[in-house]
Design a protein around this motif. Structure first.
Motif, PDB file in Angstrom:
ATOM      1  N   UNK A   1       0.859  -1.432   0.525  1.00 29.74           N
ATOM      2  CA  UNK A   1      -0.271  -0.571   0.226  1.00 29.74           C
ATOM      3  C   UNK A   1       0.986   1.252   0.255  1.00 29.74           C
ATOM      4  N   UNK A   2       2.088   1.255   1.359  1.00 33.76           N
ATOM      5  CA  UNK A   2       3.216   2.689   0.281  1.00 33.76           C
ATOM      6  C   UNK A   2       3.526   2.631  -0.433  1.00 33.76           C
ATOM      7  N   UNK A   3       3.558   1.960  -1.601  1.00 40.07           N
ATOM      8  CA  UNK A   3       4.090   2.075  -2.311  1.00 40.07           C
ATOM      9  C   UNK A   3       3.162   2.553  -3.677  1.00 40.07           C
TER      10      UNK A   3
ATOM     11  N   UNK B   1       3.472  13.912   1.435  1.00 37.59           N
ATOM     12  CA  UNK B   1       2.925  12.482   1.859  1.00 37.59           C
ATOM     13  C   UNK B   1       4.037  11.500   0.526  1.00 37.59           C
ATOM     14  N   UNK B   2       4.438  11.948  -0.176  1.00 35.97           N
ATOM     15  CA  UNK B   2       4.890  11.051  -1.072  1.00 35.97           C
ATOM     16  C   UNK B   2       6.748  10.899   0.009  1.00 35.97           C
ATOM     17  N   UNK B   3       7.490  11.268  -0.412  1.00 30.28           N
ATOM     18  CA  UNK B   3       8.120  11.503   0.819  1.00 30.28           C
ATOM     19  C   UNK B   3       7.893  10.942   2.202  1.00 30.28           C
ATOM     20  N   UNK B   4       6.870  10.968   2.832  1.00 32.41           N
ATOM     21  CA  UNK B   4       6.800  10.507   3.947  1.00 32.41           C
ATOM     22  C   UNK B   4       6.148   8.553   3.611  1.00 32.41           C
ATOM     23  N   UNK B   5       5.664   8.235   2.307  1.00 37.49           N
ATOM     24  CA  UNK B   5       5.428   7.062   1.787  1.00 37.49           C
ATOM     25  C   UNK B   5       7.333   6.289   1.422  1.00 37.49           C
TER      26      UNK B   5
ATOM     27  N   UNK C   1       8.521  -2.835  -5.386  1.00 39.97           N
ATOM     28  CA  UNK C   1       8.460  -2.190  -6.881  1.00 39.97           C
ATOM     29  C   UNK C   1       7.998  -3.042  -7.661  1.00 39.97           C
ATOM     30  N   UNK C   2       7.322  -3.687  -7.647  1.00 36.98           N
ATOM     31  CA  UNK C   2       5.675  -4.423  -8.573  1.00 36.98           C
ATOM     32  C   UNK C   2       4.769  -3.879  -8.120  1.00 36.98           C
ATOM     33  N   UNK C   3       4.914  -3.758  -7.496  1.00 36.38           N
ATOM     34  CA  UNK C   3       3.342  -2.413  -6.860  1.00 36.38           C
ATOM     35  C   UNK C   3       3.148  -1.001  -7.406  1.00 36.38           C
ATOM     36  N   UNK C   4       4.640  -0.175  -7.512  1.00 40.38           N
ATOM     37  CA  UNK C   4       5.520   1.034  -7.846  1.00 40.38           C
ATOM     38  C   UNK C   4       5.163   0.944  -9.722  1.00 40.38           C
ATOM     39  N   UNK C   5       5.351  -0.279 -10.140  1.00 45.50           N
ATOM     40  CA  UNK C   5       5.055   0.120 -11.783  1.00 45.50           C
ATOM     41  C   UNK C   5       3.552  -0.763 -11.832  1.00 45.50           C
ATOM     42  N   UNK C   6       2.543  -1.107 -10.963  1.00 40.11           N
ATOM     43  CA  UNK C   6       1.527  -1.536 -11.402  1.00 40.11           C
ATOM     44  C   UNK C   6       0.316   0.002 -11.510  1.00 40.11           C
ATOM     45  N   UNK C   7       1.080   1.251 -11.297  1.00 42.91           N
ATOM     46  CA  UNK C   7       0.368   2.504 -11.747  1.00 42.91           C
ATOM     47  C   UNK C   7       1.079   3.172 -12.626  1.00 42.91           C
TER      48      UNK C   7
END
Length: 406
Positions: free
Chosen positions: A93-95, A106-110, A318-324
């Motif tokens: 979820x953070x990704x 918020x991005x930096x905190x995540x 990384x997979x969650x980051x690339x899924x967006x």
């Protein structure tokens, strides 16, 4: 029996429904400004659950081995892994938040949360990696200890053999001295004069006559008898000690010690060959697996444990980051994807003005203005097309009221 073909109306409605759904989904993605590929997110969560499950199972086995049968200690050792599992579950979820939030704070905190959660995952996975190599490392360590003991025995075998030989010689010399002293005492005892006996007669105090046989022994006899008895007891003690020394000396065999060292070396080599970590370390340093040091093994262990742990910690994130897929929203997105040449701006304004005049009936439309000759040549050379309908508009009759007013 032939199947009835589907109704064209039903197919048409389904097609329209599918298009409407795709259109609504597209508009929703445009409005939100991003699109999430849930298939990739599902794979990321699957990887996350596998890591959490393996970590909890490893913690359960670890607590069972090192709690020594204490139930309270067993459950105490499981509390921290449960908290770690909860923290690890926050990485995906953070990704997603790091990609979908518009606020940079918020991005930096995540991202900071991702790093913290990845640190927890690295700890859990590295513990699993160490537990994977631990049995073979312990087997190799025990075999190496046995080899060192055998080598130490072989290194001291000469000294122990010399000490055992000296002990045997000492007891043999003492036994010879005791035998010699016993023989001297026996010869002296045999050389003493025999016991002398004579008859003694007389009258006692009551006036009665008596006659007795009195024997006199040499006073050296008692001393020599005591010496002979002591020599016998000393002979028994020294003889027993000599037998024990000879048995200890017979156990000290250089051939036996050498065979023991060879067996220990073979056992250690077998343990090392079963250890994948020793094999890789020897391959990296270019030495025999049996010659690698503990420092080299543990240096390579850090690579084999922490690097895969870091990869496992960041893989699902990384997979969650690339899924967006981030895109422009409806407020700043040009759906047509077209650009307007600045040279066409006057013609567009003239067209809009003419259209307004025709709408309100104020005046006849003016013929479209031709572009200057250099501009036309430049447009023709560049291939640009001005998206303007340059056909003259149809004549619209003026209202009667407008004509009367004129």
């Amino acid at each position: 029996m032939r199947k009835t073909p589907p109704s064209r109306d039903v197919q048409r409605e389904r097609r329209e429904w599918r298009r409407e759904s795709d259109r609504w989904t597209h508009e929703r993605h445009v409005e939100k400004g991003y699109r999430i590929k849930w298939g990739y997110v599902g794979i990321a969560y699957l990887v996350e659950f596998m890591v959490i499950g393996a970590s909890l199972w490893g913690a359960w086995l670890f607590a069972g081995v090192y709690s020594d049968g204490d139930s309270k200690a067993f459950y105490f050792m499981l509390l921290a892994p449960l908290v770690y599992a909860a923290v690890e579950l926050c990485r995906v979820p953070l990704g997603i938040l790091a990609r979908t939030q518009r606020s940079y704070a918020i991005r930096i905190m995540a991202i900071i949360g991702i790093v913290f959660a990845a640190g927890v995952t690295t700890k859990s996975v590295s513990q699993l990696g160490e537990m994977m190599f631990h049995p073979r490392l312990m087997d190799a360590a025990k075999a190496k200890t046995a080899l060192k003991d055998a080598q130490a025995d072989r290194a001291t075998i000469n000294g122990r053999i010399a000490a055992a030989d000296a002990r045997v010689t000492q007891y043999t010399t003492e036994l010879d001295q005791i035998e010699k002293r016993a023989a001297e005492n026996a010869s002296q005892l045999s050389a003493l004069p025999a016991q002398r006996c004579e008859r003694v007669s007389g009258t006692n105090s009551r006036g009665q006559r008596y006659s007795n046989l009195k024997c006199v022994t040499d006073p050296r006899t008692a001393t020599l008898n005591a010496s002979v008895a002591k020599a016998g007891s000393d002979r028994a003690g020294v003889t027993k000690a000599l037998e024990e020394a000879r048995q200890a000396r017979s156990a000290l065999d250089r051939g036996v010690v050498d065979r023991k060292v060879a067996d220990a070396e073979q056992a250690y080599r077998n343990s090392v060959n079963r250890s994948q970590l020793h094999s890789f370390t020897a391959m990296v340093y270019g030495v025999d697996p049996i010659d690698v040091t503990d420092a080299q093994v543990h240096a390579f262990l850090r690579i084999f444990v922490f690097v895969p742990a870091l990869c496992a910690a960041f893989a699902s994130t990384i997979l969650a980051l690339c899924a967006v897929s981030v895109r422009k929203t409806f407020m700043d997105e040009d759906d047509l994807g077209a650009t307007v040449d600045p040279a066409a701006t006057p013609y567009m304004l003239d067209s809009i003005t003419d259209a307004l005049r025709q709408e309100i009936g104020l005046a006849q439309p003016k013929p479209p203005r031709e572009a200057p000759e250099p501009q036309r040549e430049a447009n023709a050379a560049s291939g640009e097309v001005i998206p303007i309908d340059r056909r003259p508009p149809a004549q619209v009759a003026l209202p009667a009221s407008a004509g009367a007013g004129a």
